[in-house]
Every structure is written in structure tokens, then in C-alpha cells.
Design a protein around this motif. Structure first.
Motif, PDB file in Angstrom:
ATOM      1  N   ARG A  59       0.885  -1.478  -0.263  1.00  0.00           N
ATOM      2  CA  ARG A  59      -0.084   0.478   0.143  1.00  0.00           C
ATOM      3  C   ARG A  59       1.157   1.296   0.638  1.00  0.00           C
ATOM      4  NH1 ARG A  59      -3.794  -0.522   4.261  1.00  0.00           N
ATOM      5  NH2 ARG A  59      -4.821  -2.032   3.281  1.00  0.00           N
ATOM      6  N   GLU A  60       2.078   1.209   1.401  1.00  0.00           N
ATOM      7  CA  GLU A  60       2.781   2.528   0.782  1.00  0.00           C
ATOM      8  C   GLU A  60       3.176   2.361  -0.342  1.00  0.00           C
ATOM      9  OE1 GLU A  60       7.344   3.121   3.115  1.00  0.00           O
ATOM     10  OE2 GLU A  60       5.627   2.356   4.043  1.00  0.00           O
ATOM     11  N   MET A  61       4.375   1.600  -1.676  1.00  0.00           N
ATOM     12  CA  MET A  61       4.119   1.643  -2.504  1.00  0.00           C
ATOM     13  C   MET A  61       3.217   2.470  -3.416  1.00  0.00           C
ATOM     14  SD  MET A  61       6.812  -1.593  -3.080  1.00  0.00           S
ATOM     15  CE  MET A  61       6.662  -1.771  -4.352  1.00  0.00           C
ATOM     16  N   ALA A  62       2.211   1.767  -3.494  1.00  0.00           N
ATOM     17  CA  ALA A  62       0.607   2.361  -4.139  1.00  0.00           C
ATOM     18  C   ALA A  62       0.662   3.748  -4.458  1.00  0.00           C
ATOM     19  CB  ALA A  62      -0.303   1.623  -4.165  1.00  0.00           C
ATOM     20  N   GLU A  63       0.921   4.223  -3.015  1.00  0.00           N
ATOM     21  CA  GLU A  63       0.903   5.468  -2.961  1.00  0.00           C
ATOM     22  C   GLU A  63       1.434   6.133  -3.279  1.00  0.00           C
ATOM     23  OE1 GLU A  63       0.071   5.087   1.624  1.00  0.00           O
ATOM     24  OE2 GLU A  63      -2.179   5.164   1.492  1.00  0.00           O
ATOM     25  N   ARG A  64       2.545   5.901  -3.469  1.00  0.00           N
ATOM     26  CA  ARG A  64       3.440   6.592  -3.848  1.00  0.00           C
ATOM     27  C   ARG A  64       2.602   7.319  -5.670  1.00  0.00           C
ATOM     28  NH1 ARG A  64       8.463   3.066  -2.148  1.00  0.00           N
ATOM     29  NH2 ARG A  64       8.453   3.612   0.132  1.00  0.00           N
ATOM     30  N   LEU A  65       2.701   6.756  -6.454  1.00  0.00           N
ATOM     31  CA  LEU A  65       2.024   6.593  -7.862  1.00  0.00           C
ATOM     32  C   LEU A  65       1.426   7.387  -7.641  1.00  0.00           C
ATOM     33  CD1 LEU A  65       1.678   2.693  -8.646  1.00  0.00           C
ATOM     34  CD2 LEU A  65       3.447   4.228  -9.271  1.00  0.00           C
ATOM     35  N   PRO A  66       0.551   8.304  -8.669  1.00  0.00           N
ATOM     36  CA  PRO A  66       0.104   9.238  -9.178  1.00  0.00           C
ATOM     37  C   PRO A  66      -1.802   8.800  -8.489  1.00  0.00           C
ATOM     38  CG  PRO A  66       0.922   9.639 -10.475  1.00  0.00           C
ATOM     39  CD  PRO A  66       1.335   8.283  -9.580  1.00  0.00           C
ATOM     40  N   ALA A  67      -2.701   9.480  -8.264  1.00  0.00           N
ATOM     41  CA  ALA A  67      -4.258   8.874  -8.026  1.00  0.00           C
ATOM     42  C   ALA A  67      -4.986   7.953  -9.113  1.00  0.00           C
ATOM     43  CB  ALA A  67      -4.930   9.883  -7.282  1.00  0.00           C
ATOM     44  N   ASP A  68      -4.327   8.638 -10.018  1.00  0.00           N
ATOM     45  CA  ASP A  68      -5.090   9.016 -11.007  1.00  0.00           C
ATOM     46  C   ASP A  68      -4.463   7.474 -11.932  1.00  0.00           C
ATOM     47  OD1 ASP A  68      -3.122  10.152 -12.532  1.00  0.00           O
ATOM     48  OD2 ASP A  68      -4.276  11.416 -13.920  1.00  0.00           O
ATOM     49  N   ASP A  69      -3.279   6.532 -11.826  1.00  0.00           N
ATOM     50  CA  ASP A  69      -2.564   6.227 -11.858  1.00  0.00           C
ATOM     51  C   ASP A  69      -3.051   4.753 -12.332  1.00  0.00           C
ATOM     52  OD1 ASP A  69      -0.592   3.745 -12.099  1.00  0.00           O
ATOM     53  OD2 ASP A  69       0.524   5.484 -13.374  1.00  0.00           O
ATOM     54  N   ALA A  70      -3.139   4.063 -13.440  1.00  0.00           N
ATOM     55  CA  ALA A  70      -3.826   2.510 -13.716  1.00  0.00           C
ATOM     56  C   ALA A  70      -3.461   1.774 -13.225  1.00  0.00           C
ATOM     57  CB  ALA A  70      -3.987   1.598 -14.957  1.00  0.00           C
ATOM     58  N   SER A  71      -1.867   1.668 -12.907  1.00  0.00           N
ATOM     59  CA  SER A  71      -1.248   0.146 -12.000  1.00  0.00           C
ATOM     60  C   SER A  71      -1.751   0.924 -10.308  1.00  0.00           C
ATOM     61  CB  SER A  71       0.453   0.825 -12.246  1.00  0.00           C
ATOM     62  OG  SER A  71       0.879   0.262 -13.000  1.00  0.00           O
ATOM     63  N   ARG A  72      -2.209   1.589 -10.230  1.00  0.00           N
ATOM     64  CA  ARG A  72      -2.104   2.434  -9.100  1.00  0.00           C
ATOM     65  C   ARG A  72      -3.712   1.342  -8.670  1.00  0.00           C
ATOM     66  NH1 ARG A  72      -2.012   7.980  -4.991  1.00  0.00           N
ATOM     67  NH2 ARG A  72      -3.145   6.644  -3.085  1.00  0.00           N
ATOM     68  N   TYR A  73      -4.541   1.497  -9.599  1.00  0.00           N
ATOM     69  CA  TYR A  73      -5.860   1.757  -9.377  1.00  0.00           C
ATOM     70  C   TYR A  73      -6.244   0.085  -9.216  1.00  0.00           C
ATOM     71  CZ  TYR A  73     -10.351  -0.101 -10.083  1.00  0.00           C
ATOM     72  OH  TYR A  73     -11.593  -0.631 -10.571  1.00  0.00           O
ATOM     73  N   PHE A  74      -5.581  -0.887 -10.123  1.00  0.00           N
ATOM     74  CA  PHE A  74      -5.127  -2.371 -10.514  1.00  0.00           C
ATOM     75  C   PHE A  74      -5.013  -2.915  -9.024  1.00  0.00           C
ATOM     76  CE2 PHE A  74      -5.936  -1.533 -14.627  1.00  0.00           C
ATOM     77  CZ  PHE A  74      -7.549  -2.278 -14.571  1.00  0.00           C
ATOM     78  N   ALA A  75      -3.148  -2.425  -8.111  1.00  0.00           N
ATOM     79  CA  ALA A  75      -2.981  -1.954  -6.675  1.00  0.00           C
ATOM     80  C   ALA A  75      -3.843  -2.361  -5.916  1.00  0.00           C
ATOM     81  CB  ALA A  75      -1.693  -1.898  -6.958  1.00  0.00           C
ATOM     82  N   GLU A  76      -4.529  -1.557  -6.075  1.00  0.00           N
ATOM     83  CA  GLU A  76      -5.584  -1.209  -4.616  1.00  0.00           C
ATOM     84  C   GLU A  76      -6.544  -2.271  -4.715  1.00  0.00           C
ATOM     85  OE1 GLU A  76      -5.997   3.033  -5.273  1.00  0.00           O
ATOM     86  OE2 GLU A  76      -4.884   3.805  -3.701  1.00  0.00           O
TER      87      GLU A  76
END
Length: 108
Positions: free
Chosen positions: A56-73
Motif C-alpha cells: 500500500r505504501e508503494m501504491a500511494e507513491r503513484l499518482p492517484a489516477d495511475d492505472a497500476s495504482r488502481y489495480f494494485a489497490e
């Protein structure tokens, strides 16, 4: 939307705590799962939650609208669901999948 997501995380956290206090899973017959520790022990709630927190810490470093962050979440949400069901090995698999998703953006 944020309130709904936070409510889901909170519910998953309570479910994970309830699962930890509940009855133990059936004996695995001496066979350690793929995420067993070095001593052959099965994954625990604490190892699962630590893996989820790190991803989650790694995901939060990505921009909020990033697709990789979305799928990781989404993967992390599934990890918490598995933890709530007492399936800590599956929780670790989903946390690992989230980490892979996050790292994919770094290589592209």
C-alpha cells in the motif's frame, strides 16, 4: 467515493481481527504452503498485514489516477478480504500481485 473505500478498508480490518481471534484453520497435514516461513510455519495475520502495508505504501507513491495504482489497490482490497477469511497465504499472494502491478510501471 473516498468514504466508501475507507469504510471497506475499516470493515476488512475488523474482519481480519475477528478471523485472528476465531478458531484455527484445519491442520495442513504437515505440508507447508507456498508462503511458509523459513521454519516451515504457515503465514500469519501479522505477516499478511505487513505485506499489505508495504504494498500500500508503494501504491500511494503513484499518482492517484495511475492505472497500476488502481489495480494494485483492488489487489490489496482482495488481500484484506482473504485475511478476513483467515486465508493468510492467499492474502500474501494478493499482496504480491499488487507489488508486481506497482513494479510494472517502473519498468515501462
Amino acid at each position: 467515493m473516498k468514504v466508501a473505500v475507507l469504510a471497506c478498508w475499516l470493515a476488512a480490518g475488523f474482519a481480519a481481527a475477528a478471523a485472528a481471534a476465531g478458531p484455527c484453520r484445519a491442520d495442513t497435514g504437515g505440508h507447508a504452503g507456498p508462503h511458509a516461513g523459513a521454519d516451515g510455519s504457515e503465514p500469519t495475520q501479522s505477516s499478511c498485514l505487513a505485506a499489505v502495508a508495504a504494498a500500500r505504501e508503494m501504491a500511494e507513491r503513484l499518482p492517484a489516477d495511475d492505472a497500476s495504482r488502481y489495480f494494485a489497490e483492488r489487489d490489496l482490497q482482495q488481500a484484506m478480504t482473504e485475511a478476513g477469511n483467515g486465508e493468510f497465504d492467499d492474502c500474501l499472494e494478493w499482496a504480491e500481485q499488487a507489488t508486481v502491478e506497482i513494479k510494472n510501471i517502473a519498468t515501462h
